[in-house]
Design a protein around this motif. Structure first.
Motif, short mmCIF file in Angstrom:
data_model
loop_
_atom_site.label_atom_id
_atom_site.label_comp_id
_atom_site.label_asym_id
_atom_site.label_seq_id
_atom_site.Cartn_x
_atom_site.Cartn_y
_atom_site.Cartn_z
N GLN A 193 -31.25 -7.32 5.97
CA GLN A 193 -31.30 -6.26 4.96
C GLN A 193 -32.59 -5.46 5.07
O GLN A 193 -32.59 -4.24 4.87
N MET A 194 -33.72 -6.15 5.38
CA MET A 194 -34.97 -5.42 5.56
C MET A 194 -34.87 -4.43 6.72
O MET A 194 -35.31 -3.29 6.64
N LYS A 250 -34.25 4.19 5.56
CA LYS A 250 -35.41 5.04 5.32
C LYS A 250 -35.57 6.07 6.44
O LYS A 250 -35.86 7.24 6.18
N GLU A 251 -35.40 5.61 7.69
CA GLU A 251 -35.50 6.54 8.80
C GLU A 251 -34.41 7.61 8.73
O GLU A 251 -34.66 8.79 9.01
N ASN A 252 -33.18 7.19 8.34
CA ASN A 252 -32.10 8.17 8.20
C ASN A 252 -32.41 9.20 7.11
O ASN A 252 -32.16 10.40 7.28
N VAL A 253 -32.95 8.71 5.99
CA VAL A 253 -33.31 9.63 4.91
C VAL A 253 -34.40 10.59 5.37
O VAL A 253 -34.38 11.79 5.07
#
Length: 256
Positions: free
Chosen positions: A169-170, A177-180
């Motif tokens: 999950q981490m 986060k990278e996709n966002v």
């Protein structure tokens, strides 16, 4: 044998005590338990070993005399020493009438013979039955312990699996986060391009407006200049200019 059960209930029960005393089998070696107690690093097992409770009693002679008593006499008196000591001691008790052979003495002999006969006839079957019950009892506890151990091992494996899932999950959170961040960067670049296009369109409009204005002004200026030149030329000047042009053309033609 009954000796596995007799040490627990021999006190206050002469019959079972006699059964225990009749056992002459050597103590069996206790199998190593899977979950043996783990000793600390400071425990001196060489000089102070952990005591192990024997499963079976020691060997006996004559049905009730411990074997270690005979072994203790062998070092001092030899093989016949224990028997001579017992015979002499009984002779001393009888001769001094310390132990009087009255009717209870013969009753004790009768009871002893009856107890020995009972041990020989009933003892093996009863001992086998009791050993079987004890084995069933121990097997039940072993099965319960194995089930509990298996449950705990399964719980530990499940906990490790859940920890692995948490680690995954981490990683997933980092990927999200990278996709966002990529989506924000794409939106930022798209907005920058929109601003660039809008500014360029407005600047192009201003350039086109200026070009149209300059073209219009140049057209009207050229027309005005031509009109003014035409107005300044008289008909005589126009005829003279035509004649001059014709003369120059004839001169060029003659030279050619």
């Amino acid at each position: 044998m009954l000796s596995r059960l007799a040490p627990r209930i021999a006190v206050g029960r002469p019959a079972l005590a006699a059964l225990r005393a009749a056992s002459t089998s050597a103590p069996a070696a206790k199998p190593a338990e899977a979950g043996a107690i783990k000793e600390g690093p400071e425990r001196d097992l060489v000089n102070f070993p952990r005591r192990v409770r024997p499963e079976l009693p020691d060997r006996v002679r004559l049905g009730f005399i411990p074997e270690e008593w005979f072994q203790a006499f062998y070092k001092k008196t030899g093989v016949t020493g224990p028997y001579m000591f017992g015979t002499g001691f009984l002779t001393f008790l009888f001769s001094k009438e310390i132990y009087v052979m009255e009717h209870e003495f013969y009753t004790a002999i009768t009871l002893f013979l009856f107890g020995a006969l009972l041990v020989k006839k009933v003892g093996p079957g009863l001992s086998e039955y009791l050993d079987k019950r004890i084995d069933e009892y121990e097997d039940g506890w072993r099965e319960y312990r194995a089930n509990q151990t298996d449950g705990l091992v399964a719980a530990i494996e499940e906990e490790k699996k859940q920890q692995w899932h948490a680690e995954g999950q981490m990683v997933l959170f980092e990927a999200k986060k990278e996709n966002v961040a990529l989506q924000l960067e794409a939106a930022f670049r798209e907005r920058q391009m929109t601003v660039y296009n809008e500014v360029k369109r407005r600047l192009d409009y201003q350039v086109d407006t200026q070009n149209v204005a300059q073209g219009f002004q140049q057209k009207h200026l050229v027309g005005w200049v031509v009109d003014q030149v035409k107005k300044s030329i008289t008909p005589q000047q126009e005829q003279d200019a035509i004649k001059q042009c014709l003369a120059e053309l004839k001169g060029l033609a003659a030279k050619a």
